[in-house]
Design a protein around this motif. Structure first.
Motif, PDB file in Angstrom:
ATOM      1  N   LYS A 170      18.291   0.003  24.880  1.00 40.54           N
ATOM      2  CA  LYS A 170      18.987  -0.194  26.026  1.00 40.54           C
ATOM      3  C   LYS A 170      20.238   0.023  26.072  1.00 40.54           C
ATOM      4  O   LYS A 170      20.764   0.487  27.200  1.00 40.54           O
ATOM      5  CB  LYS A 170      18.838  -1.644  26.476  1.00 40.54           C
ATOM      6  CG  LYS A 170      17.310  -2.095  26.755  1.00 40.54           C
ATOM      7  CD  LYS A 170      17.371  -3.421  26.991  1.00 40.54           C
ATOM      8  CE  LYS A 170      15.720  -3.945  27.169  1.00 40.54           C
ATOM      9  NZ  LYS A 170      15.526  -5.190  27.559  1.00 40.54           N
ATOM     10  N   TYR A 171      21.046   0.128  25.062  1.00 39.29           N
ATOM     11  CA  TYR A 171      22.467   0.538  25.079  1.00 39.29           C
ATOM     12  C   TYR A 171      22.600   1.035  23.794  1.00 39.29           C
ATOM     13  O   TYR A 171      22.239   0.980  22.694  1.00 39.29           O
ATOM     14  CB  TYR A 171      23.162  -0.801  25.010  1.00 39.29           C
ATOM     15  CG  TYR A 171      23.017  -1.807  25.939  1.00 39.29           C
ATOM     16  CD1 TYR A 171      23.381  -1.961  27.181  1.00 39.29           C
ATOM     17  CD2 TYR A 171      22.027  -3.190  25.686  1.00 39.29           C
ATOM     18  CE1 TYR A 171      23.202  -2.911  28.250  1.00 39.29           C
ATOM     19  CE2 TYR A 171      21.770  -3.889  26.825  1.00 39.29           C
ATOM     20  CZ  TYR A 171      22.422  -4.060  27.943  1.00 39.29           C
ATOM     21  OH  TYR A 171      21.962  -4.872  28.998  1.00 39.29           O
ATOM     22  N   HIS A 189      23.325  11.727  27.259  1.00 36.60           N
ATOM     23  CA  HIS A 189      23.318  11.281  28.667  1.00 36.60           C
ATOM     24  C   HIS A 189      22.417  12.463  29.254  1.00 36.60           C
ATOM     25  O   HIS A 189      21.539  12.129  30.337  1.00 36.60           O
ATOM     26  CB  HIS A 189      24.664  11.324  29.256  1.00 36.60           C
ATOM     27  CG  HIS A 189      24.602  11.338  30.689  1.00 36.60           C
ATOM     28  ND1 HIS A 189      24.226  10.014  31.573  1.00 36.60           N
ATOM     29  CD2 HIS A 189      24.930  12.250  31.923  1.00 36.60           C
ATOM     30  CE1 HIS A 189      24.280  10.294  32.651  1.00 36.60           C
ATOM     31  NE2 HIS A 189      24.528  11.385  33.095  1.00 36.60           N
ATOM     32  N   ASP A 216      19.279   7.476  31.827  1.00 40.27           N
ATOM     33  CA  ASP A 216      19.357   5.835  32.229  1.00 40.27           C
ATOM     34  C   ASP A 216      19.968   4.949  31.348  1.00 40.27           C
ATOM     35  O   ASP A 216      19.979   3.959  31.415  1.00 40.27           O
ATOM     36  CB  ASP A 216      17.977   5.400  32.527  1.00 40.27           C
ATOM     37  CG  ASP A 216      17.459   6.321  33.705  1.00 40.27           C
ATOM     38  OD1 ASP A 216      18.173   6.682  34.770  1.00 40.27           O
ATOM     39  OD2 ASP A 216      16.172   6.470  33.822  1.00 40.27           O
ATOM     40  N   THR A 250      22.379   3.179  29.051  1.00 45.74           N
ATOM     41  CA  THR A 250      23.729   2.729  29.256  1.00 45.74           C
ATOM     42  C   THR A 250      24.518   3.050  27.905  1.00 45.74           C
ATOM     43  O   THR A 250      24.376   2.457  26.708  1.00 45.74           O
ATOM     44  CB  THR A 250      23.771   1.107  29.328  1.00 45.74           C
ATOM     45  OG1 THR A 250      23.092   0.856  30.627  1.00 45.74           O
ATOM     46  CG2 THR A 250      25.249   0.713  29.631  1.00 45.74           C
ATOM     47  N   TYR A 272      28.454   2.901  26.126  1.00 39.70           N
ATOM     48  CA  TYR A 272      29.763   2.528  25.887  1.00 39.70           C
ATOM     49  C   TYR A 272      30.337   3.223  25.056  1.00 39.70           C
ATOM     50  O   TYR A 272      29.969   3.150  23.830  1.00 39.70           O
ATOM     51  CB  TYR A 272      29.724   0.931  25.647  1.00 39.70           C
ATOM     52  CG  TYR A 272      29.110   0.049  26.727  1.00 39.70           C
ATOM     53  CD1 TYR A 272      29.617   0.333  28.086  1.00 39.70           C
ATOM     54  CD2 TYR A 272      28.031  -0.858  26.385  1.00 39.70           C
ATOM     55  CE1 TYR A 272      28.706  -0.945  29.166  1.00 39.70           C
ATOM     56  CE2 TYR A 272      27.477  -1.603  27.158  1.00 39.70           C
ATOM     57  CZ  TYR A 272      27.836  -1.623  28.529  1.00 39.70           C
ATOM     58  OH  TYR A 272      27.296  -2.374  29.445  1.00 39.70           O
ATOM     59  N   MET A 311      33.577   9.663  30.469  1.00 39.33           N
ATOM     60  CA  MET A 311      33.252   9.161  31.829  1.00 39.33           C
ATOM     61  C   MET A 311      32.521  10.319  32.484  1.00 39.33           C
ATOM     62  O   MET A 311      31.417  10.242  32.899  1.00 39.33           O
ATOM     63  CB  MET A 311      34.210   8.355  32.515  1.00 39.33           C
ATOM     64  CG  MET A 311      34.496   7.013  31.937  1.00 39.33           C
ATOM     65  SD  MET A 311      33.501   5.767  31.989  1.00 39.33           S
ATOM     66  CE  MET A 311      33.135   5.643  33.695  1.00 39.33           C
ATOM     67  N   GLY A 351      29.097  11.573  30.998  1.00 41.01           N
ATOM     68  CA  GLY A 351      27.890  10.542  31.089  1.00 41.01           C
ATOM     69  C   GLY A 351      28.130   8.934  30.460  1.00 41.01           C
ATOM     70  O   GLY A 351      27.138   8.218  30.536  1.00 41.01           O
ATOM     71  N   ALA A 352      29.316   8.803  30.170  1.00 43.00           N
ATOM     72  CA  ALA A 352      29.511   7.194  29.704  1.00 43.00           C
ATOM     73  C   ALA A 352      29.305   6.332  30.625  1.00 43.00           C
ATOM     74  O   ALA A 352      30.075   6.561  31.774  1.00 43.00           O
ATOM     75  CB  ALA A 352      30.704   7.427  28.847  1.00 43.00           C
ATOM     76  N   THR A 353      28.643   5.258  30.495  1.00 45.87           N
ATOM     77  CA  THR A 353      28.787   4.149  31.690  1.00 45.87           C
ATOM     78  C   THR A 353      30.170   3.631  31.753  1.00 45.87           C
ATOM     79  O   THR A 353      30.553   3.223  32.734  1.00 45.87           O
ATOM     80  CB  THR A 353      27.843   3.174  31.111  1.00 45.87           C
ATOM     81  OG1 THR A 353      26.450   3.942  31.003  1.00 45.87           O
ATOM     82  CG2 THR A 353      27.448   2.251  32.301  1.00 45.87           C
ATOM     83  N   SER A 354      30.678   3.286  30.534  1.00 44.67           N
ATOM     84  CA  SER A 354      31.979   2.380  30.570  1.00 44.67           C
ATOM     85  C   SER A 354      32.852   2.997  29.164  1.00 44.67           C
ATOM     86  O   SER A 354      32.104   3.123  28.420  1.00 44.67           O
ATOM     87  CB  SER A 354      31.800   1.079  30.756  1.00 44.67           C
ATOM     88  OG  SER A 354      33.146   0.440  30.917  1.00 44.67           O
ATOM     89  N   THR A 355      33.988   2.927  29.264  1.00 48.77           N
ATOM     90  CA  THR A 355      34.920   3.414  28.223  1.00 48.77           C
ATOM     91  C   THR A 355      36.094   2.376  28.059  1.00 48.77           C
ATOM     92  O   THR A 355      36.396   1.547  28.858  1.00 48.77           O
ATOM     93  CB  THR A 355      35.440   4.987  28.403  1.00 48.77           C
ATOM     94  OG1 THR A 355      36.196   4.873  29.513  1.00 48.77           O
ATOM     95  CG2 THR A 355      34.474   6.028  28.544  1.00 48.77           C
TER      96      THR A 355
END
Length: 556
Positions: free
Chosen positions: A462-463, A482, A487, A489, A491, A504, A507-511
């Motif tokens: 999932k992550y 990505h 889909d 997630t 980080y 970002m 395709g990174a969800t958050s950095t």
């Protein structure tokens, strides 16, 4: 002569490039595509390839590598989790189906006992590659019918090992030249020596190779493990495929298994495809034309026997009637390992050429009708209520940490305290060896290779937390993952704001910028120790200043 062989390879690959995509587009899968490609270019159709035996010798290594990969997947701990279905339902299916077919071969068709003993269990096996593909396409692995089918397939894969050992022991040469008991004792002694050697020497050797940081040498080492163990097994009077299976079992708990699988995968794919094509080239269409009713009758008899046995056994293990029918239909065909066993048996003179040709026709035609069987199985399964996916056989964990340096280790410690399972992957052999001994679920591998991540279970995660130190490696990894799993997630850690923005965009969800976070914490420590008038600045205002700065920083 050499140019003729190259031309035959070109014909073979060209047929595969055309046939496999067509079969996949028709939802038949890759295996029928390889088989059809072999039939078309073989001596019984267009006749573009004449030296079938030479290609067969090369393609046998595909089966060797397939058994090696299966050995890596069949860890004792996983088998124990589903032991009731595997060793109960699976064993009964193989024993009852094999005994029934063996009896028919010996008493009805008057085949020799040695041939009957091989044919019965071999036809009792189903197509692991085909069935797993169908279950994945149907999204049925989480259903009770899917789990039951997988459990039976696992036992069938295990049953291949003693069957491979049985072939040379039943051969005419073994029966006349060597005492059966002595041959068995010799086989066991060599296998025990291989197991002990692998148990105590394999991981230290792999550690030394990995520490050299030479990917070509690691690839050579992976291939050497497979071929070397296969050769020792052959010296023991067993098959090379069994030796490869044993090698896979020896490294199933190794920290290096994901990288080894990634190195082996390209060889396995092309050579296994060549094996199926070589089987297709051996398909005697003249026999089919001469005796179409016999072949059709044998295929129908095989499907009927396996369905008739699988249905009540599934009911016995608490499956309802519709799920039992689904299991029975999707496993009714014969499989790729029957082709392997029959090829070895024919080479060992256990099977005569006529019987071998008929058996190949029966196995291949039963595999070609598998999509129809799979469709019927899916219809039966949909008549039952879906089972919650929470009971699905675990294929991986929810979190993968790419890179286990100073940042990755801290994340791993926190996840462990929070009781959240994870898998870490790192390409530093010393780091992997150290933390693997401490019980950390860490594996050696190049995270930029999709095959490594696939082996580690990336499709079920999932992550993904990217903490690799090199910025270019992090960007390559985020971009690759990505694109394949949009889909998921992701980080990611970046050194500065520029790297964070690039991650970002890829395709990174958050950095998280480590430069910023360190600056914020140091600033907070300093400001907290100032003699600040509480009327001028409260702690809440200090937190607000730092948060505003953080927000503006990431907006740059």
């Amino acid at each position: 002569m050499q140019s003729d062989f190259l031309l035959e390879i070109i014909f073979l690959l060209s047929a595969a490039v055309i046939a496999v995509p067509i079969c996949q587009a028709l939802k038949l899968g890759a295996v029928p595509g390889f088989l059809i490609a072999g039939v078309v270019v073989g001596p019984f159709a267009l006749g573009l390839i004449h030296d079938v035996e030479h290609i067969t010798h090369i393609s046998e290594f595909g089966v060797v590598l397939l058994l090696f990969v299966i050995g890596m997947e069949l860890k004792p701990s996983f088998l124990w989790q589903i032991r009731r279905m595997v060793f109960g339902l699976g064993t009964l299916q193989v024993v009852l189906s094999g005994a029934t077919i063996t009896a028919l071969c010996y008493y009805v068709f008057q085949l020799p006992l040695a041939a009957s003993i091989i044919i019965g269990p071999a036809l009792a096996l189903s197509s692991t590659a085909f069935v797993l593909q169908l279950l994945t396409d149907q999204k049925a692995l989480s259903t009770e019918y899917g789990r039951s089918s997988v459990a039976i397939l696992l036992l069938q894969d295990l049953a291949v090992v003693p069957l491979l050992a049985l072939v040379p022991l039943l051969s005419a040469q073994a029966a006349t030249d060597t005492h059966l008991g002595w041959a068995f004792a010799r086989s066991i002694s060599i296998l025990v020596a291989v197991i002990l050697t692998g148990r105590y020497l394999l991981n230290p050797i792999l550690h030394k190779v990995a520490a050299s940081a030479n990917s070509e040498v690691f690839t050579a080492s992976a291939v050497l493990i497979v071929i070397g163990t296969a050769y020792l097994a052959e010296l023991a009077g067993l098959s090379m495929a069994m030796g490869a299976f044993l090698a896979g079992m020896l490294i199933s708990d190794s920290a290096y298994r994901h990288q080894i699988r990634a190195e082996i995968q390209p060889f396995r794919g092309i050579l296994l495809g060549m094996f199926f094509m070589s089987m297709g080239m051996l398909l005697n269409l003249d026999k089919l034309i001469e005796q179409p009713l016999l072949v059709a009758g044998l295929v129908i008899a095989l499907l009927t026997i396996k369905i008739t046995i699988l249905y009540p056994l599934s009911r016995l293990f608490s499956l309802d009637s519709t799920r039992s029918l689904a299991v029975a239909f999707i496993l009714a065909q014969s499989g790729e390992f029957a082709l392997v066993l029959f090829a070895l048996a024919e080479k060992a003179q256990i099977l005569d050429t006529h019987t071998f040709d008929i058996l190949l026709l029966v196995v291949l035609i039963s595999m070609l009708v598998t999509p129809v069987l799979g469709y019927l199985a899916e219809r039966f399964n949909k008549l039952s209520k879906a089972v919650s996916s929470s009971t699905e056989i675990p294929d991986g964990v929810g979190i993968i940490i790419a890179g286990y340096g100073r940042v990755g280790r801290r994340i791993g410690d926190i996840l462990t305290i929070a009781n959240q399972p994870f898998i870490a992957i790192d390409d530093n052999a010393k780091t992997v060896a150290h933390y693997h001994k401490l019980g950390v679920p860490i594996y050696f591998g190049d995270v930029t290779k999709p095959v490594v991540l696939k082996s580690a279970g990336i499709k079920h995660a999932k992550y993904m937390i990217v903490t690799v130190n090199d910025a270019e490696t992090a960007k390559t990894l985020v971009d690759t993952i990505h694109r394949k799993l949009p889909d998921l997630t992701i980080y990611a850690r970046g050194h500065d704001i520029h790297t964070c923005h690039e991650l970002m965009n890829l395709g990174a969800t958050s950095t998280v910028s480590e430069n910023l976070e360190a600056s914020l914490e140091l600033s907070k420590l300093v400001l907290n120790h100032f003699e600040i008038d509480k009327d001028d600045m409260t702690l809440e205002q200090l937190e607000l200043i730092l948060q505003d700065y953080k927000t503006n920083y990431y907006k740059q």
